[in-house]
Design a protein around this motif. Structure first.
Motif, PDB file in Angstrom:
ATOM      1  N   ARG A 265       0.813  -1.062  -0.076  1.00  0.00           N
ATOM      2  CA  ARG A 265      -0.086   0.053   0.091  1.00  0.00           C
ATOM      3  C   ARG A 265       0.825   1.056  -0.038  1.00  0.00           C
ATOM      4  O   ARG A 265       0.331   2.286  -0.588  1.00  0.00           O
ATOM      5  N   THR A 267       3.798   1.550  -1.400  1.00  0.00           N
ATOM      6  CA  THR A 267       4.709   1.529  -2.589  1.00  0.00           C
ATOM      7  C   THR A 267       4.682   2.747  -3.343  1.00  0.00           C
ATOM      8  O   THR A 267       3.699   3.249  -3.598  1.00  0.00           O
ATOM      9  N   TYR A 302      -2.910   1.331  -5.972  1.00  0.00           N
ATOM     10  CA  TYR A 302      -1.928   2.023  -5.161  1.00  0.00           C
ATOM     11  C   TYR A 302      -2.038   3.461  -5.454  1.00  0.00           C
ATOM     12  O   TYR A 302      -1.418   4.146  -6.374  1.00  0.00           O
ATOM     13  N   ALA A 305       1.340   5.577  -5.774  1.00  0.00           N
ATOM     14  CA  ALA A 305       2.347   5.081  -6.579  1.00  0.00           C
ATOM     15  C   ALA A 305       2.515   5.687  -7.858  1.00  0.00           C
ATOM     16  O   ALA A 305       1.442   6.204  -8.492  1.00  0.00           O
TER      17      ALA A 305
END
Length: 537
Positions: A265, A267, A302, A305
């Motif tokens: 989560r 990243t 994500y 991300a």
């Protein structure tokens, strides 16, 4: 003269044994040039004609052996452009480098005609540094065999690269070799005991002090805690099947699946290799591209991300908007630029591009293109892609939504210390190397390329996150240690909490100051040789 030829060959073999990826024989760098120096000294002192030509020919053979044995794999990387094109292009690393090295030795001989041995040896180091700097700066660039790169497997020895870059290593190698050479010559010429003692002390200090300083810095260096979770992906797609054989949708699906298999989560970056998306994409219409949408769909899981991926992109113009634009075939009045790009994709409707700036001569660019542009159709007819890519002149830092700055370094560019340092100077907090080393096959080329990345980490004190299509992918910390690495030709993904860094090293601040000084002194030496020759006539 056979003795001198054997000495030159011996030098070439010693340097080859010392070169990466070997790990336990690097110390041969400190003696590898001694036989070559002895061969030149024998020729200079011999009662023969044509000494300059003999020195050039003798040294060229040794350097050719060294270069060819170290980079034999280059030919594999050029197969894709066609054998007829590959043969002359291969001569750039195999023959051109040794020619320049031998020229430095010839200039050393010319200086010996007007100066003493000590001053001439200092000039030799400057000539060599000048050759190395030229060979990273002109259109026929190939800085792979820069002497300072030889410490890539023994990075603990050269932590001071954060002050000097790899050219500090070049100078170190030459100075140690020269002092050993002078010690041997002193014994042969029966020099005084005090002179030999001074040389022994100098040799010991020059060898031990940089080594001791480096080991001290290595074992006392502490990274500041500033963690960020990064994932690098190795899809292991045969480079010869990327275009056409395997559908692009399938390739992107493989990348997203591997990313999703270890993503967290928190990243913040997924890093995919060079040309991971092989479909040619229009940068001005990227948001409607199917593969962009496929990546965006993956990122929905994500929220914080980003994906940094390699890709083939282009821009279209209704007029020749840039100096590099080419006419679009079968569409009069239309022009285009093609790029090997690094693309930063995030959840917001924002995409950032960086265009590869250091291209492989012949394979990706036509050397001296403005002068030799008439040859582009010839290369294309022979099966090459020469001159197809357009570059940008300054690096671009890619930023995440949270403000993290990444340095997108594409393949061949990772050999340029000063170029990578420019990203850091602009705010990059880590280095993302994306590459496709599959062209080199299972040779030492892929290992050397990985090892050289360790030097970029030391010069900039930045983590290196390396995504390679077929291997070797890796994480390298700020001391140059490989913390994680993949195997060759394995489909996998790696994740790591790295420490971001915003501090600027001396080398990042001042770049390649050593070769610039050395090149200036080399030009001055050449000028003095020219004056002497003019007056002698």
């Amino acid at each position: 003269m056979k003795k001198n030829l054997l000495l030159s060959i011996f030098s070439g073999l010693l340097l080859w044994v010392a070169w990466p990826p070997t790990q336990y024989t690097t110390f041969f760098l400190f003696v590898g040039m001694v036989p070559m120096l002895l061969a030149m000294e024998n020729i200079i002192n011999a009662d023969v004609k044509g000494k300059g030509k003999k020195i050039f020919n003798t040294t060229f053979i040794g350097f050719f052996i060294w270069n060819t044995l170290c980079i034999y794999w280059v030919y594999n990387s050029l197969k894709i452009i066609g054998p007829i094109t590959a043969i002359p292009i291969t001569l750039i690393p195999y023959a051109l480098g040794p020619l320049l090295m031998a020229t430095a030795c010839w200039l050393y001989y010319r200086i010996r005609l007007i100066a003493g041995r000590t001053l001439s040896l200092i000039a030799l180091v400057c000539f060599w540094i000048g050759y190395e700097y030229l060979h990273q700066s002109w259109d026929l660039n190939f800085p792979w065999m820069t002497l300072g790169n030889g410490f890539a497997t023994t990075h603990k020895w050269v932590q001071w690269y954060e002050y000097t870059g790899v050219y500090g290593g070049t100078i170190w190698v030459w100075v140690v070799n020269i002092l050993l050479f002078l010690l041997y010559i002193g014994l042969r010429e029966q020099q005084s005991t005090s002179t030999r003692k001074k040389l022994i002390v100098s040799f010991t200090l020059v060898l031990i002090l940089p080594l001791g300083l480096s080991l001290y810095k290595y074992y006392t260096y502490l990274e500041q805690s500033n963690p960020s979770n990064i994932v690098v992906v190795q899809p292991n797609i045969d480079p010869y099947e990327k275009q056409g054989t395997i559908p692009v949708y399938t390739q992107v699906a493989t990348l997203t699946h591997l990313s999703d298999s270890i993503g967290q989560r928190n990243t913040e970056y997924f890093i995919w290799p060079e040309t991971a998306i092989p479909e040619d994409m229009d940068e001005d219409h990227i948001y409607t591209n199917n593969y962009y949408q496929q990546v965006r769909h993956f990122l929905n899981r994500y929220k914080n991300a980003n994906v940094i991926t390699g890709g083939e992109t282009h821009k279209l113009y209704t007029k020749r908007a840039t100096n590099t634009a080419s006419p679009l075939p079968n569409q009069p009045g239309m022009f285009y630029d093609r790029f090997s790009a690094a693309i930063n994709i995030e959840n917001a409707n924002k995409v950032q591009f960086y265009h590869k700036s250091r291209l492989v001569p012949g394979a990706e660019s036509l050397p001296f293109g403005n002068t030799l542009s008439f040859l582009k159709p010839v290369f294309e007819h022979l099966g090459g892609a020469t001159g197809n890519y357009t570059i940008q002149t300054e690096p671009t830092v890619l930023y995440s939504q949270s403000g993290i700055g990444a340095a997108p370094v594409i393949c061949y560019e990772s050999i340029w210390g000063e170029w990578v340092s420019k990203y850091v100077k602009q705010g990059a907090q880590f280095i993302a190397i994306i590459t496709n080393d599959g062209w080199w096959e299972n040779t030492s080329g892929k290992d050397q390329h990985l090892d050289y990345a360790k030097l970029r980490a030391i010069e900039t004190r930045r983590w290196v996150c390396r995504s390679a299509n077929t291997g070797i992918s890796a994480f390298i910390n700020q001391r140059g240690d490989i913390v994680q690495q993949s195997k060759w030709w394995v489909r996998t993904a790696l994740k790591q909490d790295i420490n971001l860094n915003s501090d600027i090293t001396f080398y990042v601040q001042y770049g390649d100051y050593l070769p610039k000084i050395g090149s200036f002194l080399a030009v001055l030496g050449i000028f003095l040789i020219g004056i002497k020759k003019s007056f002698s006539h």
